[in-house]
Design a protein around this motif. Structure first.
Motif, short mmCIF file in Angstrom:
data_model
loop_
_atom_site.label_atom_id
_atom_site.label_comp_id
_atom_site.label_asym_id
_atom_site.label_seq_id
_atom_site.Cartn_x
_atom_site.Cartn_y
_atom_site.Cartn_z
N GLY A 118 27.15 51.32 40.91
CA GLY A 118 25.80 51.19 41.45
C GLY A 118 25.05 49.98 40.95
N SER A 119 25.65 49.21 40.04
CA SER A 119 24.92 48.09 39.45
C SER A 119 25.47 46.77 39.97
N VAL A 120 24.61 45.98 40.63
CA VAL A 120 25.05 44.70 41.17
C VAL A 120 25.29 43.71 40.03
N ARG A 121 24.43 43.76 39.03
CA ARG A 121 24.62 42.90 37.86
C ARG A 121 25.96 43.21 37.20
N GLY A 122 26.26 44.53 37.07
CA GLY A 122 27.53 44.95 36.51
C GLY A 122 28.69 44.47 37.35
N ALA A 123 28.51 44.51 38.67
CA ALA A 123 29.57 44.05 39.57
C ALA A 123 29.88 42.58 39.30
N PHE A 124 28.83 41.79 39.04
CA PHE A 124 29.04 40.36 38.79
C PHE A 124 29.82 40.15 37.49
N ILE A 125 29.37 40.83 36.43
CA ILE A 125 30.06 40.70 35.14
C ILE A 125 31.50 41.19 35.26
N GLY A 126 31.65 42.37 35.87
CA GLY A 126 32.98 42.96 36.00
C GLY A 126 33.91 42.08 36.83
N ALA A 127 33.36 41.50 37.91
CA ALA A 127 34.20 40.68 38.79
C ALA A 127 34.71 39.46 38.05
N LEU A 128 33.82 38.80 37.32
CA LEU A 128 34.26 37.61 36.59
C LEU A 128 35.28 37.99 35.51
N ALA A 129 35.03 39.11 34.84
CA ALA A 129 35.97 39.54 33.79
C ALA A 129 37.34 39.82 34.39
N VAL A 130 37.36 40.57 35.49
CA VAL A 130 38.64 40.91 36.12
C VAL A 130 39.33 39.65 36.65
N GLY A 131 38.56 38.80 37.31
CA GLY A 131 39.15 37.58 37.86
C GLY A 131 39.77 36.73 36.75
N MET A 132 39.05 36.62 35.66
CA MET A 132 39.51 35.79 34.55
C MET A 132 40.76 36.39 33.88
#
Lengths: 304, 339
Positions: A236-250
């Motif tokens: 439910g958190s867009v900010r979390g989605a951004f952090i999570g996406a970069l972490a997973v991508g990296m």
């Protein structure tokens, strides 16, 4: 050094693609309480529509909006015909109904386009590569993906933080019933929001088209990674989605880039490659397990 | 998951009609190989074996999903692990290579099945312990993601076939009876399925089962009356994973082949469909769901290669308009209200 830099950029590029998907998924879940497995199908629809129009007209500038529009229209139809009836249901019904949608979309795509993957040319004006900081040559197209992804992230932030629609979105995420009671046309808001989420997924698909092969099943591959992103970031958190996406991508990119080399020092080449492929495919799930052990609600939970 | 309209977790009150129906169904199932011969439909036995095996898996998922409200989207993992146990033990039996430094390969079903159950239970315990730290939609996503991780593990496991899977050239053997005969193996599966359903019935009717139903209805309330719900949820998740592993081991014997496809996430989805189709939280529902889904798939596949384009919308319509799966559909057809 230049390899590290290049891989870091690749990681960011995968990260922003995942963010576009995760943002839509997490918004739709956060506000409507719907878990939409068919979100990956919207990504696939965007990519296929883009590939088809690009093949038909030869113009990327036409194909780009066509992909977005196709995903958006498919999303609105999906909401209107099916998802709307699932708001009051439990997650199990939502999962199964949207699972049915995936079967339908995948098979329909197979009927229309066949099983062979489609390939899309990178448009001429984005072809080639540039030197960055005198260290690394990087393809312009991938840079463009990063730029569009980051711009969308900023746009989404502004939309949510600064506009009336965003205010309703935030209010809806906090207390759906109250927003409804205050006289907001919640049905329209939901449809609009679902359409926005669908277009974000479509955008990710359109941009991924020229660097991946466009094929049936591409939606589910990315969908499951998107789930990992959403869980890591906090549902439910867009900010979390951004952090999570970069972490997973990296993490995913770095493991794929460096693990084979590391393992090859320990064992024979083909074995090392196979093991490294397996371990790097599992890496992001390990990351998720670790995050869960430390913070079960994710890195940036939506509420509190 | 606190839907009050769902049936309570207790065993349904016996009534004569349903007992008779079940008895009739059992008799029909028991003589199915003879019927197949009578009607000259040899493929029926193999189809029925698949249905019986998948019914075990669906019923196991139902224990967690229907009775305890744990919506696991990763049960294909335990099912696939069960299958791989049979495949790996068989490979070592044939090649004679040691496994973990010990001569562990075997093709004795009396050994492979319990080992499959134990190993899948062990994995279910590890991943369940992690996954159960979350609940609701996160739990769905996490079970899916972990299953996907195990899927990738087996894809990368080149020593055991990787992508291509493992062929179990000859079915595991049993003492005294010839399990390599199709009809005999069907009876073996049927016997195991009946035993598993009887065990599930005991579990659901026990004090443990009552706690599970309580957790499904309101976990907070259960915690408030002093029940440590996490342990119960983990226990039921492990039992459920063991059942799926048993089904996977039988399926590896039936198909004489294991591959990462067994762990694919669509397989998890199919198990869920079977449970919902037959009715979540009912003892025999998943068996009916497995039968209907497999028969429907076989029929549609005979009709068109693109059967999923029909099955998908059917599924959506079923979820949208008949809440209780098949029983809801029957109610709808009789003109009663659904829900």
């Amino acid at each position: 050094m230049s390899l590290l830099m290049e891989q870091a950029l690749n990681g960011v590029q995968l990260g922003v693609t995942l963010f576009l998907l995760a943002a839509g998924l997490t918004l739709i879940f956060g506000i409507m309480g719907v878990i939409n497995l068919a979100h990956g199908s919207l990504y696939m629809i965007g990519a296929y529509a883009m590939a088809a129009v690009a093949a038909g007209t030869g113009s990327f500038l036409l194909a780009f909006p066509a992909g977005l529009a196709a995903a958006g229209i498919a999303g609105v139809l999906m909401e209107y015909l099916v998802v709307r009836r699932l708001y009051a249901r439990d997650h199990l019904d939502q999962v199964l109904a949207t699972f049915g949608l995936i079967l339908f979309f995948n098979q329909l795509t197979t009927i229309l386009f066949g099983r062979q993957p489609l390939f899309v040319q990178i448009p001429d004006f984005l072809n080639g590569s540039v030197m960055i900081g005198g260290i690394v040559r990087y393809p312009v197209y991938r840079l463009a993906i990063i730029a569009v992804g980051l711009a969308t992230a900023i746009g989404l932030y502004l939309l949510i933080a600064r506009t009336r629609l965003g205010m309703l979105i935030r209010a809806g995420a906090t207390n759906r019933e109250m927003v409804r009671a205050l006289g907001v046309d919640i049905r329209l808001l939901y449809t609009v929001l679902f359409g926005v989420g669908a277009m974000l997924a479509g955008l990710a698909g359109v941009m991924a088209g020229p660097i991946l092969s466009v094929q049936v099943g591409m939606g589910e591959q990315v969908l499951i990674l998107t789930f990992v992103v959403v869980v890591i970031g906090g549902v439910g958190s867009v900010r979390g989605a951004f952090i999570g996406a970069l972490a997973v991508g990296m993490v995913d990119t770095m493991l794929r880039a460096y693990l084979p080399g590391l393992l090859r020092q320990l064992m024979a080449g083909p074995d090392a490659d196979a093991l490294a492929a397996g371990l790097s495919a599992m890496g992001v799930y390990m990351l998720m397990a670790i995050v869960l052990l430390v913070k079960p609600q994710g890195l940036a939970p939506a509420h509190g | 998951m606190d839907d009050p309209s769902k049936k309570s977790g207790f065993a349904p009150r016996k009534n004569v009609r349903s007992v008779l129906l079940v008895a009739l169904a059992l008799v029909l199932l028991a003589v199915l190989p003879q019927l197949a011969e009578l009607f000259d439909q040899p493929a029926m036995v193999s189809l029925a074996t698949r249905i019986v095996i998948l019914a075990i898996a669906a019923a196991s998922l139902n224990l967690a999903l229907g009775y305890c409200g744990l919506v696991s989207f990763g049960h294909a993992a335990w099912y696939g692990i069960g299958g791989y146990v049979v495949g790996i033990l068989y490979k070592h039996y044939v090649s004679g290579d040691p496994l973990f430094g010990l001569p562990l390969g075997t093709d004795q079903m009396l050994i492979t099945l319990p080992v499959a159950i134990l190993v899948s239970g062990l994995f279910a315990a590890v991943f369940g312990a992690l996954s159960l730290r979350t609940s609701g939609v996160q739990f769905i996503m996490i079970t899916l993601a972990f299953a996907q991780m195990i899927f990738f593990f087996f894809v990368a496991l080149k020593a055991y076939g990787g992508d291509d899977g493992l062929i179990v050239r000859r079915r595991n053997i049993l003492p005294l009876i010839d399990a390599r005969d199709g009809a005999t193996f069907y009876w073996v599966c049927l016997f195991i399925a009946i035993a598993w359903f009887a065990l599930l019935r005991r579990i659901v009717g026990s004090r443990f089962g009552a706690v599970l139903a309580g957790v499904r209805q309101s976990e907070r309330r259960m915690a408030a009356i002093g029940v440590s719900t996490y342990r119960y949820k983990l226990a039921v998740f492990v039992i459920s994973g063991m059942g799926a592993g048993l089904a996977g081991a039988l399926m590896a014997n039936h198909a004489r082949f294991v591959s990462p496809d067994m762990l694919h996430w669509t397989q998890s989805g199919e198990f869920m469909i079977m449970v919902i189709l037959g009715g979540a939280g009912t003892l025999l529902g998943p068996a009916a769901g497995a039968a209907v889904l497999i028969l429907l798939e076989t029929q549609l596949a005979a009709f068109t290669e693109h059967w999923q384009v029909i099955l998908g919308p059917l599924l959506v319509l079923m979820i949208l308009f008949t809440r209780g799966g098949l029983s809801g559909l029957l109610k709808l057809l009789r003109g009663g209200s659904n829900g």
